[in-house]
Scaffold this motif. Sequence first.
Motif, mmCIF file in Angstrom:
data_model
loop_
_atom_site.group_PDB
_atom_site.id
_atom_site.type_symbol
_atom_site.label_atom_id
_atom_site.label_comp_id
_atom_site.label_asym_id
_atom_site.label_seq_id
_atom_site.Cartn_x
_atom_site.Cartn_y
_atom_site.Cartn_z
ATOM 1 N N GLN A 1 0.949 -1.339 0.044
ATOM 2 C CA GLN A 1 0.099 -0.014 0.018
ATOM 3 C C GLN A 1 0.770 1.155 -0.132
ATOM 4 N N ARG A 2 2.115 1.364 0.754
ATOM 5 C CA ARG A 2 2.929 2.486 0.616
ATOM 6 C C ARG A 2 3.356 2.502 -0.479
ATOM 7 N N ARG A 3 4.069 1.764 -1.250
ATOM 8 C CA ARG A 3 4.311 1.634 -2.652
ATOM 9 C C ARG A 3 3.286 2.296 -3.477
ATOM 10 N N SER A 4 2.166 1.864 -3.517
ATOM 11 C CA SER A 4 1.210 2.297 -4.263
ATOM 12 C C SER A 4 0.718 3.832 -4.128
ATOM 13 N N LYS A 5 0.803 4.245 -2.876
ATOM 14 C CA LYS A 5 0.707 5.514 -2.843
ATOM 15 C C LYS A 5 1.804 6.296 -3.158
#
Length: 901
Positions: free
Chosen positions: A654-658
């Motif tokens: 999720q962090r990488r997506s953001k």
Amino acid sequence: MEHSFTVALDTTNNGLEIVGGKGRSLSRLANAGFDVPGGFQITASAYRCFVAHHNLQAKILELAKPEIVEGAVSFENASKNIGRLFADKELPAELLTDIGSAYYMLPGNPAVAVRSSANAEDLPELSFAGQQETYLNVKGGVQVSEAVKKCWASLWTAQAINYRHEMDIGQNTVAMAVVVQIMIPSEVSGILFTANPASGDRSEMIVNCSFGLGEAIVSGRVTPDTYIVDRDTLTAKETTIGAKAQMIVSSGEQGTRIENVPAEQKEISSLSEESLTELAALAIRVETEFDGVPQDIEWAISDGKLWLLQSRPITNLPPEPLRNVNWPEIPGAQLLKRQVAENMPDPLCPLFEDMYLRAIYDTQSWPEGWKWNGRLTKNWMKNFVVTTVNGYAYQPLYNERNSDWQNHMSKVRKEQVKLPWYANFMQAIRMPSFMIDEMKGGPLHVFYLLMRTFRTFRKFPAIRKWEKQQLPEYLAVIERWQKIDPTQATGEELLAGMKALNFAEARYWQALRSIIGTAKMTDGGLQTFLEQNAPDEGFISGTFLSGFTSKTLDAESAMRSIAERIRSNRSLYELVIITPVSRLLDELERHPEGKQIHAAIKKYLHDYGRQVFNLDFVEPSLEEEPLPFVMSLKAMVRNTGYDLATRQKTVARQRRSKFRQALKFFKGKQRIEFLRLYWTARINYPTREAALFYMGLAWSTFRPWALELGKRLVATGTLGQPDDVFYLTSDDLQSAIEAQSHDQALPELGARAIEQRELRALRFRMDQPSAIPPLKQKDAKTPFSSLRSNEGETNTLRGFAVSPGTVTGVASVIMTPNDFDKMTPDTILVCPLTTPAWTQLFPHATGLVTDIGSILAHGSIVAREYGIPAVLGIGNATQRIKSGQRITIDGDKGLVTIQEV
């Protein structure tokens, strides 16, 4: 007339083992001349006779064993099976004769109430309220005998067996007496507390009442009328009219039935002013009869006459609150719960306030004209770290200094704008490998290739100094004093050791201030940039600073390892689930297969259990008193929750997506600025939690030294108990040591310690403001604020968005470590604030809400590590939200919505 198994209601032979708790109380009231319904009592010997006659005791004890149902202890089957034993057996002839004879001696063969009276109930520390049964409107000798047998069986309800199991009361020690009283057909009935059971206020009495029989209120079937009565005037100072939708009334010859309260009565008070005053006056007389001990009284009114049905001590009544408390402001300062003050949530003990707060500021030689008096009396505000108001710690922010800081930061920002764009770019490409890998395959894949070539790992000087100098020096001091046996030290040496460890801990806080300042600049700088440049995109700094490894996750991994070892062994699993937490460690050590688990727990507590719930050394760490850890371990054995590795992968994804979303959104110079701020925070920000892990570590060595000194002062007659040392000052202790060297005691210091201990206990009951003076909404909007203002009755509470995501779930409101067992797995943790030792609750939490805190608080960091949504700094979350309510957390917008109950 007395019988072998029955006695008069007003018997003087009213010991607990003869007539039980309820019977003993009623005997005393009857003998004192109060209006108590007439009747008789069936002694506990009758119960024992019945059990012995049918040889039931061994069978009962064999059946009264816990079993595990859906991962929890259950006594439901035990209760049903024991109930059958009683139901299938007839009363011996002599019992039937005695009970029948006693009943038919009552005038007119009346309807009676048959009430349980166990030999372990209605005690100041153990009420057993509601654990056994009462049968109303019973008429006839045979019917009374059957009701008595049902009362005996109710000694073995599932809740009663479990209550004794948890309280470590032997199942083989209990017996049941029974009270039989003439039934009062009450028009109005209820309960009165002669002190406020919630606040401990002895100047208030609380009355709950409704129409019909009191069982409707005791069982919680109706919402009663509530009156807060002023003890001096005996009049209501606050009245709340309850719904009173139903009432319980007698049903013909036998039993009771439920009726709807007529519509015209629901809206009116069930108790007249005259009756309320009469009841309050009676309650004071009852309390006086019981030696001034606050009482929980059941009563009824029939045909205008007031009857007493029961009186027992109020269980766990809080200390009486302090009166006329004010929270004085300091001119020119805003007092807040921030930084070090956040780690002192409770009233401070005098020794900590004297030693530690002074040591935080101590420079060995103070400037001329400066004097310690709880704070420095000259020019102290510009530098002082923490002060106290009514024993609570606050951080003062000096307005002039804040202005200087704002001007300084404004100048820094202007200078940054003047930098050429390539200077920011050069900083952006100095990234460590883990940062560069985040860009692989994204919209900046070309930059990924370039940055793989030009990468440099950099930490701020404060962090490098902490790693290389401050932490090693701090640990070295602790190790040096750990090697010395305090029992072999002189009194002077004990005090010297305490001072040295205290000073080391205070110096470590000075190091932490630099680390926290770094986190403030990196996390806060990124947050400010996102708010200014992407206000509508749902970006918060926590979005990009989530799911990293830490000591906190290491601790969870170690606890999970222990839990899995227990779960894999059926015998140990059953032991852990069945044994109450207060006895679990001892049982594990005694169990043939539990010694290795016990050793693993001891290692865990040494490695991770020396963290503090409270920076005040008056409170022991988990290693010293591990009950909160045992609660959490037991919960993890019952419910493992999320898989740690899977959860961390999800958070990282999720962090990488953001991150990729942000790179698409920001263009040109903004993109470079975002990368620079992100890189700076990513490298430096995690050190804050690593440094906080060691905070309070010196106290695990300090406390044995302090308690050893306390033992010696107890032996000489100065103190009453060893931990009284925490309620004196260092000068007091010096005087006590000098007196001890001359074989003298200073009992006045012991008296002072008792007084200070009681004062601290009372201060726990105070409503501590989060800011002095209260913050206005406009003053609580920066990333560095620690609370919002949420006034009014809205169900939407606003706080600080610190960890992204949205979750709806049930709330578990946990106020102190003593409440850890109330944390239900897979619920939202709602608490005043968190310190490092609270992190053992996070494996069971799906979200976090606190009264105090911001993006810089401990709770925000840990929530990000666990990847759970969090909103901090609501101000009054623990007052507005109740355990069991469904709430929704929006960790991107900083909103908490209370759903319908």
